[in-house]
Structure formats: structure tokens, C-alpha cells
Design an enzyme around this catalytic site. Structure first.
Site, PDB file in Angstrom:
ATOM      1  N   PRO A  25     -67.693  42.185  76.158  1.00  0.00           N
ATOM      2  CA  PRO A  25     -68.251  42.968  75.064  1.00  0.00           C
ATOM      3  C   PRO A  25     -69.510  43.709  75.499  1.00  0.00           C
ATOM      4  CG  PRO A  25     -68.887  40.691  74.828  1.00  0.00           C
ATOM      5  CD  PRO A  25     -67.950  40.744  76.004  1.00  0.00           C
ATOM      6  N   GLU A  98     -66.892  52.196  82.393  1.00  0.00           N
ATOM      7  CA  GLU A  98     -66.299  52.633  81.122  1.00  0.00           C
ATOM      8  C   GLU A  98     -64.828  53.004  81.306  1.00  0.00           C
ATOM      9  OE1 GLU A  98     -68.067  51.944  78.771  1.00  0.00           O
ATOM     10  OE2 GLU A  98     -70.171  52.344  79.167  1.00  0.00           O
TER      11      GLU A  98
END
Length: 212
Positions: A25, A98
Site C-alpha cells: 500500500p 508505479e
């Protein structure tokens, strides 16, 4: 004559390259680890590329929440990652921050770089979106990666339980509908994200004076 292009066939007997996916997360240190890994590999004389998409800085950089940063190549949907590598003299590894925001086709290209050309690929990203639904690129990485590693830096929900999911907050409330990718946590954005445990993500409780 030896072919020295960036995408030369892997020499016989060379070490096997790897595709690794590191996930977790927000705030678990993904970008920090990506920067550290790039530093470690480059110190050993290896040549690499650092890629990103939708970095929190809003630019072509990999940035961490503890203040580290590095210029990077911005990945757009139409970018062929194999062609990108082909434009360099020699690439030993690729850092993909990412990576959850890449296209599925680009994940396939990363696997090709590993299998066909001996380029190590280290991908970093979220597993699931604000609805707790997996990103398509993350799902493909789970399916294809040689190693999948959940980062162990502990991230806590406001209640003290382990934070597993990323909630999207708009107008002070957790939302469950909308575009899968909306960049938040910037000065100009009305959207922010908060790490929550499963219980409070499902209940929509943000800890702002609400009961546990």
C-alpha cells in the site's frame, strides 16, 4: 562480429535475468526501495533505466515520501518499452516504479526484455485500487513475475491494525466509484488517499471522530 545492441540475444551460458514485482500500500517504501536498488546496481557498474508513471511529483521523476528523488523516463500508454531499451547502447536492468499504472501490453514487453534479452526488470507498485480491485497491470505482474514480494515496512491504519488497502477520499468521505486512476495527494488536487485496514476500508470509517 558480436552484436552489441541493447537487445542482443542472450549469450549462451549467461545468468538468467529476472522479473520481480514488489507491491504494497501507500507509504510502505516502494519508491524508496526502487531508488535504493538503482543506486546499488549502478554502483556495481551496471547500466539501467528508471521508469515511472503518475509520480506524486507530477513530473518525470521517482520521488519518495522521505524526500529522495531521481529523474526518470515517463511511461505513456503508447510507449514501447522494448523500443525504449533498443535506443540505448546497453541496458542491464530496468527499474519500473508505479508499474501498476502501465498497460498490460507494456508488462508483456517487460517480460520479453527478461526472457529474450537478459535484462533484469524490477517493478514496484500498488496491487489494488481504491475499490480494492486489482489493477490490470498488477494482475499481469502477479501472473508473470519470477518473484512477487510484499514489502514488509509496516503501514498502519488509523486504528493501529495493519494497513492493507488504499481508500480514496473526496470531500472528507471515502468513495467507491469513479475513474480507476485519479492522482491525488497534491496541492492542487481535491482528492487524497488514506491507507486503511480491511475492516475500515469496507466500513468506510476514516477515524475522524468515528467509532472503531
Amino acid at each position: 562480429m558480436t552484436d552489441l545492441s541493447a537487445l542482443s540475444p542472450v549469450p549462451s551460458g549467461s545468468r538468467a535475468a529476472v522479473l520481480k514485482f514488489y507491491f504494497g500500500p501507500m507509504d510502505c517504501g516502494k519508491s524508496t526501495l526502487a531508488l535504493q536498488m538503482n543506486y546499488n546496481h549502478s554502483r556495481q557498474g551496471r547500466r539501467g533505466l528508471v521508469l515511472t508513471k503518475h509520480d506524486r511529483s507530477g513530473g518525470p521523476r521517482v520521488t519518495s515520501r522521505i524526500g529522495l528523488g531521481l529523474e526518470a523516463v515517463e511511461v505513456v500508454d503508447g510507449l514501447d518499452l522494448a523500443e525504449l531499451v533498443r535506443g540505448h547502447d546497453r541496458i542491464d536492468y530496468v527499474i519500473c516504479d508505479e508499474a501498476c499504472f502501465y498497460t498490460v501490453e507494456q508488462i508483456e514487453q517487460l517480460a520479453d526484455l527478461v526472457d529474450e534479452h537478459g535484462v533484469d526488470v524490477y517493478a514496484f507498485g500498488l496491487a489494488s485500487d481504491f475499490r480494492s480491485v486489482m489493477f490490470p497491470a498488477a494482475q499481469r505482474l502477479f501472473e508473470l513475475a519470477d518473484e512477487v514480494c510484499r514489502l514488509q515496512v509496516e503501514v498502519l491504519c488509523w486504528c493501529g491494525r495493519p494497513g492493507l488497502l488504499n481508500g480514496r477520499i473526496v470531500g472528507g468521505a471515502l468513495v467507491r466509484t469513479g475513474e480507476q486512476v485519479v492522482i491525488g495527494d497534491t496541492d492542487a488536487s481535491p482528492v487524497r488517499y488514506q491507507v486503511l485496514c480491511r475492516r475500515h476500508h469496507r466500513a468506510g470509517l476514516l477515524g475522524e471522530g468515528m467509532p472503531v
